[in-house]
Design a protein around this motif. Structure first.
Motif, mmCIF file in Angstrom:
data_model
loop_
_atom_site.group_PDB
_atom_site.id
_atom_site.type_symbol
_atom_site.label_atom_id
_atom_site.label_comp_id
_atom_site.label_asym_id
_atom_site.label_seq_id
_atom_site.Cartn_x
_atom_site.Cartn_y
_atom_site.Cartn_z
ATOM 1 N N ILE A 64 0.942 -1.497 -0.219
ATOM 2 C CA ILE A 64 0.168 -0.162 0.085
ATOM 3 C C ILE A 64 1.125 1.496 0.253
ATOM 4 O O ILE A 64 1.257 2.473 -0.870
ATOM 5 C CB ILE A 64 -1.103 0.160 1.291
ATOM 6 N N SER A 65 2.184 1.265 1.105
ATOM 7 C CA SER A 65 2.768 2.525 0.922
ATOM 8 C C SER A 65 3.420 2.079 -0.463
ATOM 9 O O SER A 65 4.026 3.224 -0.565
ATOM 10 C CB SER A 65 3.657 2.171 2.302
ATOM 11 N N SER A 66 4.545 2.118 -0.992
ATOM 12 C CA SER A 66 5.273 1.885 -1.857
ATOM 13 C C SER A 66 5.382 0.577 -2.880
ATOM 14 O O SER A 66 6.193 -0.138 -2.048
ATOM 15 C CB SER A 66 5.870 2.535 -1.454
ATOM 16 N N TRP A 67 4.580 -0.235 -3.369
ATOM 17 C CA TRP A 67 4.814 -1.076 -3.785
ATOM 18 C C TRP A 67 6.283 -1.337 -4.651
ATOM 19 O O TRP A 67 6.855 -2.676 -4.625
ATOM 20 C CB TRP A 67 3.489 -1.597 -4.846
ATOM 21 N N TYR A 68 6.645 -0.387 -5.761
ATOM 22 C CA TYR A 68 8.299 -0.010 -6.312
ATOM 23 C C TYR A 68 9.156 -1.272 -4.621
ATOM 24 O O TYR A 68 9.966 -2.025 -4.864
ATOM 25 C CB TYR A 68 8.724 0.050 -7.214
#
Length: 1114
Positions: A660-664
């Protein structure tokens, strides 16, 4: 004086010293028992027994008190000497002597199985070690000297609760929580805080279960994960936790510099931009410079001494508590007397408060210059400026104002958008606001997921209590209570602050990240009582303290990982100063933290450490869930309020928050952890910590084995599960290591491989030799890169040991179905006939067990794994059908790089009554359906008369066999007569070309001799007068058995055909005929095999197990 117990050893009378010589030793050695009292007494009894073996008991009339069970009688020099195990003396016995007498039954095992009193005494003296100093397993070693130190005295409040509070409350609370509330709205902000707090609460429950499952030495989360999930997961997650802690230090330093440059000393900026577009870049450069200086100073402080950091910790914690209390007081005061922080609005757009000088007319003039091209009233101005009016609103309306109704819903902005107040009316125009105008702009594009990643670091720090477990009086009680109370406290503070911020502060001020609309004040500070400086100073010191704590804890975590020696290239970071301080680890930590500071943006650094912390928490939950589901006997946590479903829920939330916060970032963090995992798996030191992954493997293996037990494998699933029989020489070296090489080529890394050997002797006496042999096999398997198991059996006779191994190897459905064994070396010349008899017996045992058998002949000529074969052929001579092994083996061999370039040829034999043309067509069709590419050839064998050579060879074979059976002569006569047969065989050129009988070869080219009647009679006439015993001379007149002649004829004819067709083949696969039912013909059987394979360089004799191993069906 405590009496000494010793073991009596009878000796000669003249070697016995007097009693007076030994009694001083007895008195001087009687009382010293250090750790294992019984073990010391046993060890000390040995030298005494040598010098006092003949002591007699004279008390009570010469042996009245002797113990019959423990007395030895030695008849030496005609005198009976009775020796008692216990020496009676005039002194009274202490309790230890009675104790030892009561445990006399166990006295011989006291060195490996100590008394319970000794064990409990050792456990009572257990002391926890400092974090990363030594591994607890080494600390429990018997011979280590314990250093006396102060016993840990910290309780739950001081040892766990307050450190957790200090680590959880941090920079995000003071610098970003108001902005999160204003951007996401009160409802979504509550959702963000609630999800993050649930994640840490569930993780704390799992951590409490692990921490209370036995003694946890200082080492915190790394220790718990590595000992629960194994060194691979422990190392990967430990390094992720280390990187997270290091980047946290960088984030705290950036937060402190932001407070310094924004709110304390704005004029201290080194880089300034006159152009508004360059202000952001100038600010980042200032952060880099000051951040690097601050990191250097903090690193030096940590290097000088951790004691100074610990002394400052209480001051920093006081700053945090005072700051939070001031927020609550300010919110309550605002209900009656709101603080005066006016915000200037143009229409519904927020004006930068720095441009408001005072309330006189100069304000209008100044703003006019900002929006118009000149100070004149007729200058061309911005359309929005001309059509909207200025107004002033209260930045802090107060708790009773009802402003929360405007702040309930979200207001996400894109980068460059103006912060607007929706409730104010304005006339909008299509063109966007210019950055030259004094508006408050959004510096980044916001979204729900971004805010989750930025906020999550504010709930980390829950491991602070477990990291200090070495200083706690009762860690198993303090860690769960203190950690969970700290999370509850911080969760209540965060949730209440979200509501207070939404109820007291206007939305435009909340969305103003740096407080530009309120004259550059810290937004949280505007609500604080009595002055904003309480928050500014308090938050500055708290962020500095948190940064110091991170720079203190991260190097110790790295040192603990390095000292575990699971990651070889980190070994250097395990060293430090003389007092154990991790100097090199601190240097690496500072360098990594500098990378975070060079990023220079708090909003960009926060998601990075969010990933690493979330991964650590995920594996803590996984460890607890695994241990609970596996129900390992050692899983007995004192903390009972846990369940595997809670752990799985926490694990799911962690994983969801990562993406959710940063998939990469999540993918990058997982790739880093995966690379570390694989590195440790292949190059790290092997550790056995009783981890949950090992338990999971055992459970999965048990499940799979039970499933396999349901029935035999289908033909499509059949693959060779090998039992490789190796022979060791006198020096415990493998005689034919190339046999294992061939097995690895055949398997191509798949299937089961068991490497076995037999050690001759008695198991009770040869256990050490068996272990040494097992280590030799393991070393060879590692060298040949064979994945499998080794098994060593001790037996009186090798053939019995091999039989037992074939019967007992494997487990359930994972039993070997194929035996690989070597051809007996020089079986004709061997003085010990047991070698080839063991070979034949093994063939019989494998046949009885319905196992396939592979016998590579001339194994030393087979290629190694580093010698790929050039283009050639693998020839298969399919004489009889035994389940399709001959079809499958070449296919498996060609999967390996060594045999990949080889083609495949299949030969079959046709008799006179067979239709060879139809046979070739049928065989080609069969191979087509088998999806095997091979050349096909049918060889016709015509009936022919038995040649003189065949007859003579059979005769010589029978003469030799009968001679060795009937002779019972001395060794010298036997050697002379065996040499006679050997000479005759060598003259007949009967030894095989390129065979393993190296002693029988002369290195020259051998000519095949065609024997005629004339040559035979001439040879007999020449050698009939040899000086041989009468019995042997009579043997020369025997006639060969007709069945043996027929078998020899078959062997000779087949050999001629095979040599003619396959003399250039890389390897020849051949059906192996079965041994005779009558064991008297065993030696003839060996001779038949020799004749059959004569003249071939590499031969693989194949004998099927009786079941089909290949099918044409899909």
């Amino acid at each position: 004086m405590a009496s000494v117990r010793f073991t009596v050893t009878p000796t000669k009378a003249e070697d016995l010293p007097g009693l007076s010589d030994t009694s001083p030793d007895l008195s001087s050695r009687s009382g010293a028992r250090v750790r294992f009292g019984s073990r010391e007494s046993v060890n000390r009894s040995e030298p005494l027994s040598e010098t006092s073996g003949g002591l007699t008991t004279t008390a009570g009339g010469g042996g009245g008190t002797e113990t019959p069970e423990h007395s030895n009688t030695d008849q030496g020099d005609g005198n009976s000497k009775i020796s008692s195990v216990y020496i009676n003396n005039s002194h009274g016995m202490d309790d230890d002597d009675f104790y030892d007498r009561n445990l006399a039954l166990f006295e011989e095992e006291m060195d490996t199985r100590p008394k319970v009193s000794s064990l409990l005494n050792r456990l009572a003296n257990y002391t926890n070690l400092t974090q990363g100093a030594k591994e607890h397993e080494e600390a429990e070693s018997i011979g280590e000297k314990k250093k006396t130190g102060k016993s840990p005295q910290m309780g739950t409040f001081m040892g766990v609760y307050l450190p957790c509070l200090q680590n959880i409350f941090g920079v995000i609370l003071f610098l970003r929580l108001t902005w999160v509330v204003g951007t996401a709205g009160v409802l979504q902000a509550l959702c963000i805080v609630f999800i993050c707090c649930c994640c840490t609460m569930l993780t704390a429950i799992s951590m409490s279960a692990i921490a209370t499952n036995g003694v946890v030495p200082a080492g915190g989360s790394y220790f718990m994960i590595s000992r629960s999930l194994g060194p691979e997961f422990g190392g990967a997650v430990g390094l992720c936790f280390y990187l997270g802690t290091t980047f946290a230090g960088a984030m705290y330093i950036l937060g402190a510099i932001e407070i310094l440059l924004m709110y304390i000393a704005p004029k201290a900026a080194i880089f300034e931009s006159k152009h508004p577009d360059g202000e952001g870049a100038a600010m980042l450069n200032n952060m880099r410079v000051y951040g690097s200086i601050c990191l250097l100073l903090m690193s030096l402080l940590v290097f000088v001494g951790v004691k100074y950091v610990n002394k400052l910790a209480s001051i920093f914690l006081a700053c945090v508590i005072v700051s939070i209390i001031s927020i609550y007081i300010g919110a309550l005061v605002s209900a009656f007397k709101p603080p005066n922080f006016p915000v200037c609005m143009l229409g519904n757009r927020t004006i930068n408060g720095h441009e408001i000088y005072d309330k006189t007319i100069t304000r209008t003039t100044s703003l006019w210059k900002q929006f118009c091209q000149g100070p004149e009233l007729n200058s061309s101005c911005d359309e929005y400026f001309m059509t909207n009016n200025f107004s002033e609103i209260e930045g802090i309306p107060g708790l009773a104002s009802g402003i929360i109704s405007e702040n309930v819903w979200s207001s996400y902005l894109s980068k460059g958008d103006v912060v607007e107040k929706g409730s104010l009316s304005s006339s909008h125009f299509s063109h966007p606001a210019s950055t030259h105008q004094p508006y408050v702009f959004a510096d980044i594009t916001t979204s729900f997921t971004l805010l989750v990643g930025i906020f999550f670091p504010s709930v980390t720090g829950i491991m602070a209590g477990s990291n200090r477990s070495g200083d706690l009086k009762d860690a198993q009680r303090s860690i769960p209570i203190g950690t969970i109370l700290a999370i509850l406290t911080t969760s209540i503070v965060y949730l209440s602050n979200v509501i207070l911020f939404g109820a007291c502060i206007d939305g435009v001020v909340l969305r103003d990240k740096f407080g530009d609309s309120v004259n550059g004040n810290l937004v949280v500070g505007t609500l604080a009582w009595p002055t904003p400086w309480v928050i500014v100073i308090g938050s500055f010191f708290s962020t500095c303290g948190a940064g110091l704590q991170s720079l203190t804890g991260a190097p110790r975590l790295l040192q603990a990982i390095a000292k575990d020696n699971i990651i070889p290239f980190l070994r250097v970071f395990g060293h430090g100063k003389a007092n154990g301080e991790p100097t090199w680890a601190l240097l690496l930590t500072a360098l990594i933290a500098e990378l975070g500071i060079l990023i220079a943006s708090l909003d960009l650094v926060a998601p990075i450490l969010t990933m690493f912390f979330l991964m650590c928490y995920l594996f803590v939950n996984l460890a607890c869930a695994l241990q609970t589901l596996l129900r390992t006997p050692n899983w007995r946590p004192r903390f009972s309020y846990y369940h595997w479903t809670l752990s799985f829920l926490g694990m799911t939330i962690c994983l969801a928050l990562m993406f959710i916060s940063s998939w990469y970032y999540a993918i990058v963090a997982m790739v880093i952890a995966g690379m570390i995992y694989k590195y440790i798996e292949y190059h790290g030191a092997e550790k056995e910590w009783g981890d949950g992954i090992r338990g999971l493997s055992l459970s999965a293996a048990r499940y799979a084995l039970l499933r396999l037990e349901e029935g035999p494998p289908h033909t499509k699933n059949w693959r060779p599960q090998l039992l490789v029989l190796l022979k060791l020489d006198e020096d415990a070296h493998v005689k034919s290591p190339r046999l294992l090489t061939f097995a690895s080529q055949l398997k191509a890394g798949k299937g089961l491989t068991i490497v076995g050997t037999v050690v001759s002797g008695n198991f009770l006496h040869s256990y050490g030799e068996a272990l040494a042999a097992e280590q030799t096999l393991k070393h060879l398997m590692d060298k040949e890169r064979v994945k499998g198991f080794c098994q060593c059996i001790v037996a009186q006779k090798p053939r019995e040991g091999i039989s037992h191994m074939i019967q007992s190897s494997g487990l359930g459905g994972m039993k070997p179905n194929t035996v690989v064994m070597g051809w007996p070396h020089a079986w004709r010349q061997s003085e010990d006939p047991q070698a080839w008899k063991t070979f034949i017996n093994t063939v019989r045992v494998t046949t009885a067990a319905h196992l396939a058998l592979l016998v590579p002949k001339n194994i030393s000529l087979f290629p190694s794994n580093s010698e790929p074969c050039t283009e050639g052929y693998i020839d298969v001579w399919w004489i009889v059908h035994d389940g399709g092994m001959l079809m499958l083996l070449p296919f498996l061999l060609r999967q390996h790089k060594v045999w990949r370039k080889c083609g495949m040829r299949i030969f079959t034999v046709a008799q006179m009554e067979d239709n060879s043309i139809q046979m070739k067509k049928d065989l080609a069709t069969f191979l087509y359906h088998l999806r095997i590419e091979a050349e096909v050839e049918v060889v016709e064998m015509h009936d022919s008369d038995i040649s003189a050579y065949t007859y003579e060879r059979t005769l010589m074979m029978e003469q030799r066999s009968q001679m060795l059976r009937q002779m019972r002569l001395s060794k010298s006569d036997r050697e002379r007569e065996a040499q006679l047969v050997k000479d005759r065989n060598s003259m007949l050129r009967l030894t095989s070309i390129g065979s393993d009988d190296d002693d029988d070869t002369d290195g020259g080219e051998r000519d095949r001799m065609t024997w005629t009647k004339e040559k035979t009679s001439q040879y007999r006439a020449t050698h009939s007068g040899c000086s041989t015993p009468e019995g042997f001379r009579d043997m020369l007149s025997i006639r060969p058995d007709h069945s043996n002649v027929r078998r020899m004829h078959t062997a000779v004819k087949l050999n001629e055909v095979i040599v003619n067709k396959s003399h250039d083949a890389r390897v020849v696969l051949l059906n192996m005929p079965g041994p005779p039912r009558n064991q008297e013909g065993d030696e003839n059987y060996m001779e038949f095999l020799e004749v059959l394979t004569e003249g071939l360089e590499r031969v693989l004799l194949v004998r099927g197990g009786g079941s089909e191993v290949i099918t044409i069906y899909s």
